[in-house]
Design an enzyme around this catalytic site. Structure first.
Site, PDB file in Angstrom:
ATOM      1  N   GLY A  17       0.824  -1.210   0.000  1.00 20.07           N
ATOM      2  CA  GLY A  17       0.000   0.000   0.000  1.00 20.07           C
ATOM      3  C   GLY A  17       0.852   1.251   0.000  1.00 20.07           C
ATOM      4  O   GLY A  17       2.024   1.224   0.373  1.00 20.07           O
ATOM      5  N   ARG A  18       0.237   2.350  -0.429  1.00 25.23           N
ATOM      6  CA  ARG A  18       0.957   3.616  -0.501  1.00 25.23           C
ATOM      7  C   ARG A  18       0.002   4.758  -0.191  1.00 25.23           C
ATOM      8  O   ARG A  18      -1.133   4.759  -0.650  1.00 25.23           O
ATOM      9  CB  ARG A  18       1.525   3.776  -1.910  1.00 25.23           C
ATOM     10  N   SER A  20      -0.076   9.301   1.028  1.00 24.71           N
ATOM     11  CA  SER A  20       0.604  10.568   0.745  1.00 24.71           C
ATOM     12  C   SER A  20       1.987  10.644   1.377  1.00 24.71           C
ATOM     13  O   SER A  20       2.933  11.124   0.778  1.00 24.71           O
ATOM     14  CB  SER A  20      -0.233  11.737   1.261  1.00 24.71           C
ATOM     15  N   PHE A  21       2.077  10.185   2.630  1.00 30.16           N
ATOM     16  CA  PHE A  21       3.345  10.262   3.359  1.00 30.16           C
ATOM     17  C   PHE A  21       3.795   8.898   3.864  1.00 30.16           C
ATOM     18  O   PHE A  21       4.630   8.820   4.753  1.00 30.16           O
ATOM     19  CB  PHE A  21       3.209  11.227   4.547  1.00 30.16           C
ATOM     20  N   VAL A  24       3.153   0.933   2.966  1.00 29.18           N
ATOM     21  CA  VAL A  24       2.932  -0.242   3.810  1.00 29.18           C
ATOM     22  C   VAL A  24       3.549  -1.432   3.101  1.00 29.18           C
ATOM     23  O   VAL A  24       3.296  -1.667   1.915  1.00 29.18           O
ATOM     24  CB  VAL A  24       1.426  -0.492   4.073  1.00 29.18           C
ATOM     25  N   LYS A  39       4.041  -0.100   8.447  1.00 30.21           N
ATOM     26  CA  LYS A  39       3.671   1.183   7.845  1.00 30.21           C
ATOM     27  C   LYS A  39       4.827   2.128   8.092  1.00 30.21           C
ATOM     28  O   LYS A  39       5.186   2.393   9.241  1.00 30.21           O
ATOM     29  CB  LYS A  39       2.385   1.716   8.477  1.00 30.21           C
ATOM     30  N   ASP A 130     -12.523   8.810   9.401  1.00 25.90           N
ATOM     31  CA  ASP A 130     -12.292   8.476   7.986  1.00 25.90           C
ATOM     32  C   ASP A 130     -12.758   7.043   7.719  1.00 25.90           C
ATOM     33  O   ASP A 130     -12.103   6.301   6.990  1.00 25.90           O
ATOM     34  CB  ASP A 130     -10.813   8.657   7.625  1.00 25.90           C
TER      35      ASP A 130
END
Length: 183
Positions: A17-18, A20-21, A24, A39, A130
């Site tokens: 996973g990717r 903004s900052f 993973v 992460k 979120d």
């Protein structure tokens, strides 16, 4: 947080996973061969640091079957490495798209797990801010898999006596309507 470098303890297997900052990666503990997710959050940028602090403030406090578990944390000058349990079943969003629809019984089971996790968080004064299908992961690929709530970068952890009214508009733009967060 440990100063000991994570590279000595874990072998990186794949990028999963990717953000903004952050990135993973799936890793394996060298001594036990136990799989985990790490992460990696870039903390040299203010926004990355804030997301990291928010997430750690929550994950260090929680222990629940339907919430991702933090195992340990490593820090360097520019990054924080959060070692977490690995959920391998994919996102609720992807499973829903693949199936096309859920039966009412199945949807009720999924919703019950999410609400159990949310009830636990709210009892601790934590609001996720979120919640969306992409942040709900299946623990494994089977149909009987539990759901895990992830990604606490926007979470609000209220301290005792704080005003419980949250005034910040936040969330994922696609899930916000007319300035109101859906969940």
């Amino acid at each position: 947080a440990h100063v000991l470098r994570h590279e000595y303890l874990y072998d990186i297997k794949a990028l999963i996973g990717r953000g903004s900052f952050s990135q993973v990666v799936r890793v394996e503990h060298r001594a036990t061969q136990q799989p985990y997710a790490i992460k990696m959050i870039e903390t040299k940028y203010r926004e990355g640091r804030e997301v990291c602090e928010s997430e750690l403030r929550v994950l260090r406090r929680v222990r629940h079957a339907n919430i991702i578990q933090l195992v340990e944390v490593f820090e360097t000058q520019e990054r924080v490495y959060m070692v977490m349990e690995l959920a391998t079943g994919g996102e609720l969003f992807d499973r829903f798209i693949a199936k096309g629809s859920f039966t009412e019984r199945y949807a009720t089971r999924v919703l019950q797990m999410v609400l159990d996790g949310v009830r636990y968080l709210h009892a601790l004064g934590i609001t996720h801010r979120d919640l969306k299908p992409e942040n709900l992961l299946y623990y494994h690929t089977g149909t009987d898999s539990k759901i895990i709530i992830t990604d606490f970068g926007l979470a609000s952890a209220r301290k005792k006596g704080d005003d419980c009214l949250m005034k910040t508009i936040c969330g994922t733009p696609e899930y916000i309507l007319s300035g109101r967060v859906l969940a």
